[in-house]
Design a protein around this motif. Structure first.
Motif, PDB file in Angstrom:
ATOM      1  N   VAL A   1      19.431  16.851  55.634  1.00 33.25           N
ATOM      2  CA  VAL A   1      19.003  15.462  55.773  1.00 33.25           C
ATOM      3  C   VAL A   1      20.149  14.475  55.567  1.00 33.25           C
ATOM      4  O   VAL A   1      20.345  13.549  56.361  1.00 33.25           O
ATOM      5  CB  VAL A   1      17.851  15.165  54.789  1.00 33.25           C
ATOM      6  N   LEU A   2      20.929  14.684  54.511  1.00 33.62           N
ATOM      7  CA  LEU A   2      21.949  13.696  54.146  1.00 33.62           C
ATOM      8  C   LEU A   2      23.336  14.026  54.672  1.00 33.62           C
ATOM      9  O   LEU A   2      24.153  13.120  54.872  1.00 33.62           O
ATOM     10  CB  LEU A   2      21.988  13.552  52.612  1.00 33.62           C
ATOM     11  N   ARG A   3      23.630  15.311  54.849  1.00 31.89           N
ATOM     12  CA  ARG A   3      24.966  15.692  55.351  1.00 31.89           C
ATOM     13  C   ARG A   3      24.829  16.589  56.590  1.00 31.89           C
ATOM     14  O   ARG A   3      25.201  17.754  56.599  1.00 31.89           O
ATOM     15  CB  ARG A   3      25.738  16.433  54.261  1.00 31.89           C
ATOM     16  N   PRO A   4      24.292  16.055  57.667  1.00 32.44           N
ATOM     17  CA  PRO A   4      24.151  16.895  58.874  1.00 32.44           C
ATOM     18  C   PRO A   4      25.493  17.330  59.459  1.00 32.44           C
ATOM     19  O   PRO A   4      25.537  18.302  60.215  1.00 32.44           O
ATOM     20  CB  PRO A   4      23.387  15.984  59.840  1.00 32.44           C
ATOM     21  N   ASP A   5      26.577  16.624  59.086  1.00 31.29           N
ATOM     22  CA  ASP A   5      27.901  17.007  59.599  1.00 31.29           C
ATOM     23  C   ASP A   5      28.344  18.367  59.060  1.00 31.29           C
ATOM     24  O   ASP A   5      29.220  19.020  59.652  1.00 31.29           O
ATOM     25  CB  ASP A   5      28.925  15.945  59.230  1.00 31.29           C
ATOM     26  N   LEU A   6      27.759  18.768  57.939  1.00 31.45           N
ATOM     27  CA  LEU A   6      28.121  20.065  57.374  1.00 31.45           C
ATOM     28  C   LEU A   6      27.241  21.196  57.905  1.00 31.45           C
ATOM     29  O   LEU A   6      27.525  22.370  57.629  1.00 31.45           O
ATOM     30  CB  LEU A   6      27.993  20.033  55.838  1.00 31.45           C
ATOM     31  N   ASN A   7      26.213  20.830  58.651  1.00 30.37           N
ATOM     32  CA  ASN A   7      25.276  21.838  59.148  1.00 30.37           C
ATOM     33  C   ASN A   7      25.745  22.366  60.507  1.00 30.37           C
ATOM     34  O   ASN A   7      25.027  22.276  61.522  1.00 30.37           O
ATOM     35  CB  ASN A   7      23.863  21.240  59.253  1.00 30.37           C
ATOM     36  N   HIS A   8      26.983  22.882  60.519  1.00 31.41           N
ATOM     37  CA  HIS A   8      27.553  23.486  61.720  1.00 31.41           C
ATOM     38  C   HIS A   8      28.192  24.804  61.346  1.00 31.41           C
ATOM     39  O   HIS A   8      28.665  24.982  60.213  1.00 31.41           O
ATOM     40  CB  HIS A   8      28.607  22.555  62.372  1.00 31.41           C
ATOM     41  N   ARG A   9      28.252  25.685  62.302  1.00 29.78           N
ATOM     42  CA  ARG A   9      28.783  27.016  62.026  1.00 29.78           C
ATOM     43  C   ARG A   9      30.243  26.958  61.615  1.00 29.78           C
ATOM     44  O   ARG A   9      30.681  27.684  60.714  1.00 29.78           O
ATOM     45  CB  ARG A   9      28.614  27.899  63.283  1.00 29.78           C
ATOM     46  N   GLU A  10      31.018  26.055  62.271  1.00 30.33           N
ATOM     47  CA  GLU A  10      32.437  25.961  61.934  1.00 30.33           C
ATOM     48  C   GLU A  10      32.644  25.514  60.492  1.00 30.33           C
ATOM     49  O   GLU A  10      33.523  26.016  59.773  1.00 30.33           O
ATOM     50  CB  GLU A  10      33.134  24.982  62.884  1.00 30.33           C
ATOM     51  N   GLN A  11      31.842  24.536  60.053  1.00 33.32           N
ATOM     52  CA  GLN A  11      31.972  24.050  58.696  1.00 33.32           C
ATOM     53  C   GLN A  11      31.593  25.137  57.675  1.00 33.32           C
ATOM     54  O   GLN A  11      32.223  25.292  56.630  1.00 33.32           O
ATOM     55  CB  GLN A  11      31.052  22.830  58.489  1.00 33.32           C
ATOM     56  N   LEU A  12      30.558  25.922  57.987  1.00 35.81           N
ATOM     57  CA  LEU A  12      30.159  26.988  57.078  1.00 35.81           C
ATOM     58  C   LEU A  12      31.227  28.056  56.977  1.00 35.81           C
ATOM     59  O   LEU A  12      31.490  28.613  55.905  1.00 35.81           O
ATOM     60  CB  LEU A  12      28.843  27.617  57.568  1.00 35.81           C
ATOM     61  N   ILE A  13      31.920  28.360  58.127  1.00 37.39           N
ATOM     62  CA  ILE A  13      32.981  29.380  58.105  1.00 37.39           C
ATOM     63  C   ILE A  13      34.165  28.884  57.290  1.00 37.39           C
ATOM     64  O   ILE A  13      34.745  29.620  56.478  1.00 37.39           O
ATOM     65  CB  ILE A  13      33.408  29.732  59.544  1.00 37.39           C
ATOM     66  N   LYS A  14      34.525  27.592  57.447  1.00 39.77           N
ATOM     67  CA  LYS A  14      35.640  27.046  56.675  1.00 39.77           C
ATOM     68  C   LYS A  14      35.337  27.064  55.184  1.00 39.77           C
ATOM     69  O   LYS A  14      36.176  27.418  54.369  1.00 39.77           O
ATOM     70  CB  LYS A  14      35.915  25.604  57.123  1.00 39.77           C
ATOM     71  N   ARG A  15      34.096  26.657  54.828  1.00 38.24           N
ATOM     72  CA  ARG A  15      33.726  26.638  53.416  1.00 38.24           C
ATOM     73  C   ARG A  15      33.724  28.050  52.833  1.00 38.24           C
ATOM     74  O   ARG A  15      34.166  28.287  51.708  1.00 38.24           O
ATOM     75  CB  ARG A  15      32.340  25.997  53.242  1.00 38.24           C
TER      76      ARG A  15
END
Length: 586
Positions: free
Chosen positions: A565-579
């Motif tokens: 809801v608040l951080r949709p920019d983090l709800n991507h596969r690339e962001q999850l792989i980086k994290r």
């Protein structure tokens, strides 16, 4: 026995009540005639039982020594009563005056001669009739037929006194006063005593008033009867019941306890304990109220206990019910959010179907707590514990399945691993079904052997009857809770071991915290549940259900909702792989 005036503790002449025994006959003669009778006003005496005999007073009015009937006893009594002399020769030797023919017994004052039959005279009267009836029974039995002498029947003078005894035993008849007179097998008269109140008058006369009776033939506990309303006390008491020298009466709500080291008539007034009452004065002990009643504040009467149970209408019920509905709607919002964003990477992580199953089971967990806030009945008692146990088992099985899925997925990534065939929905579904069905079977066995039922708890609360559900079998109840505890501990151990696995979809850390909170709640539940009674037991269980369910919801899903809801920019596969790469480097 003397009883002092309550307003003047000093014993005074006109502040006493005389208690006279049956052996004292209140008749004055000679110099006693001049006594003041006011000191005996209000006296209580025990008198031999008597009844008014018809014709006795008329008989006393007719007898007179001047009538020509020579009776030495009557002449002596007459001279003593009227202080005169019937013989002229004696009159010359003494200073007494001559007895007049006008003298009558009814003219004498009461203290000198009573016209009513006293108890002693009544006893003599009954004794004469008793002997007469015994003689009649003897004649009827044919006693004289056995005693003949030269062809003549023998007369009663040949009868020996001891031969009359057997006819006296058990004799019973009604005398002319209309009262039954009877002798028992031992020849004893079945009688009692009259309780007499003596009332004096200024003209030095008095009246005996029967205010009670002692009857040994009455039922146990009712041998003594006194009508207090008929008693007239001495004026010093202001016409109220006198109080003894030791202490006042014990009022209702108290009982008499013997005072150690004091007179037998002295006692302490002790308040009745909780649950007992005394509704009369001077009770020897308080009596217990029935289970469905309680004693009032004054301990004078028993009041019916109202039926109570934990409901939505009271403050505690409103708070718990509102919390359950709020968590239900919050879970519904989380479920709606996950369904709306079902194609995002964070929702797809760790099996989307397991996430939906867990959320739906949490919704049912929150709703199941409302069964505990409903009026206990047959259906409610049958449903609430099994519903709670099954829904929680499904929720914990889903959490356990999520954790095992993470472990299996990590192991399947290794080259040549045989775990790849286990990766998929079949493993997750089988775990949830198998562990949930085991709890379902346990609940079915519980309901078929010893099901819960409604009962009335009258002991937990002093002034209330608590309507509650009896679990039927405590063994099955704790088995259901124990089984959920085993699943929760297993989930916690697996999640704790898998918390650092380098997987982009790993939520084992959140599950570890949720299971830690879940186990903490239910470990503290048992001592709290066992130490409470009545409605508090139900409130403790409802609170445990809500808090443990809220722990699962908050620890597992709120971090994901924050990203969705608040951080949709983090709800991507690339962001999850980086994290995930950064976490692996650390």
């Amino acid at each position: 026995m003397l009883i002092a005036d309550p307003e003047n503790k000093q014993t005074a002449l006109f502040g006493n009540v005389w208690i006279l025994t049956a052996q004292i006959d209140f008749v004055l003669s000679g110099f006693q005639i001049s006594w003041d009778l006011q000191m005996f006003h209000g006296a209580i005496s025990f008198s031999v039982h008597s009844r008014a005999v018809v014709g006795f007073k008329e008989f006393l009015q007719t007898i007179n020594p001047h009538s020509g009937y020579k009776d030495g006893f009557l002449q002596d009594v007459w001279e003593q009563l009227f202080d005169c002399s019937l013989s002229k020769s004696e009159l010359q030797e003494t200073s007494n005056r001559q007895c007049l023919e006008e003298n009558k017994l009814e003219d004498l004052p009461t203290p000198v001669f009573e016209m009513d039959m006293t108890g002693q005279s009544y006893s003599v009267y009954n004794a004469v009739y008793t002997v007469a009836h015994a003689l009649q029974a003897l004649l009827i039995s044919g006693f004289n037929k056995e005693k003949t002498m030269m062809g003549r029947k023998s007369d009663l003078p040949y009868l020996q006194p001891w031969q009359l005894h057997r006819f006296l035993h058990g004799i019973s008849f009604n005398n002319s006063a209309g009262e039954k007179v009877s002798l028992n097998e031992k020849g004893e008269v079945m009688g009692g005593f009259d309780i007499i109140n003596l009332i004096t008058f200024p003209n030095r006369s008095f009246q005996r008033v029967r205010v009670g009776i002692i009857d040994s033939s009455s039922p146990t506990g009712k041998e003594l009867f006194i009508d207090e309303d008929l008693i007239v006390w001495h004026p010093a008491f202001n016409q109220v019941l006198p109080i003894s020298l030791c202490n006042d009466h014990c009022s209702p709500g108290y009982w008499k306890k013997e005072a150690e080291g004091k007179q037998f008539c002295c006692y302490d007034c002790v308040p009745c304990p909780e649950g007992k009452i005394s509704n009369q004065k001077d009770m020897d002990d308080c009596f217990q109220c029935s289970e469905d009643h309680y004693s009032n504040k004054e301990k004078k009467e028993c009041i019916l206990k109202p039926i109570v149970f934990l409901t939505f209408e009271e403050t505690l019920g409103i708070g718990l019910g509102t919390a359950a509905l709020c968590f239900f709607f919050l879970t519904s919002c989380v479920l709606g959010t996950f369904i709306k964003h079902r194609d995002t990477p964070i929702v797809k992580a760790n099996n989307r179907s397991l996430t939906y199953t867990l959320l739906v089971s949490l919704q049912l967990c929150f709703l199941s707590s409302l069964l505990f806030l409903s009026q206990p009945g047959k259906v409610i008692c049958l449903l609430r514990q099994p519903t709670f146990g099954i829904t929680f088992s499904v929720a914990i099985s889903s959490v356990l399945s999520k954790t095992i899925t993470v472990v299996v997925a990590f192991m399947a990534t290794k080259p040549g691993s045989q775990m790849r065939k286990w990766v998929g929905k079949r493993l997750a579904v089988s775990i949830v079904l198998s562990f949930s069905l085991l709890q379902v079977c346990l609940c079915i066995l519980w309901l078929s052997t010893s099901p819960p039922f409604p009962e009335m708890d009258m002991q937990s609360e002093l002034q209330e009857m608590v309507l509650q559900c009896n679990e039927g079998s405590a063994f099955f109840f704790y088995c259901v809770l124990g089984y959920m505890g085993i699943l929760a501990i297993a989930s916690f151990i697996v999640a704790f071991l898998a918390r650092k696995l380098p997987d982009s979809f790993n939520e084992a850390k959140f599950i570890t915290f949720s299971m830690l909170a879940f186990c903490s709640v239910w470990i503290s539940f048992f001592p709290a549940y066992l130490s409470t009674k009545g409605k508090a037991m139900v409130a403790v269980e409802v609170f445990s259900i809500l808090s443990s369910s809220a722990a699962l919801l908050g620890c597992i899903f709120l971090p994901k909702c924050y990203i969705i809801v608040l951080r949709p920019d983090l709800n991507h596969r690339e962001q999850l792989i980086k994290r995930n790469y950064r976490e692996s480097a650390i």
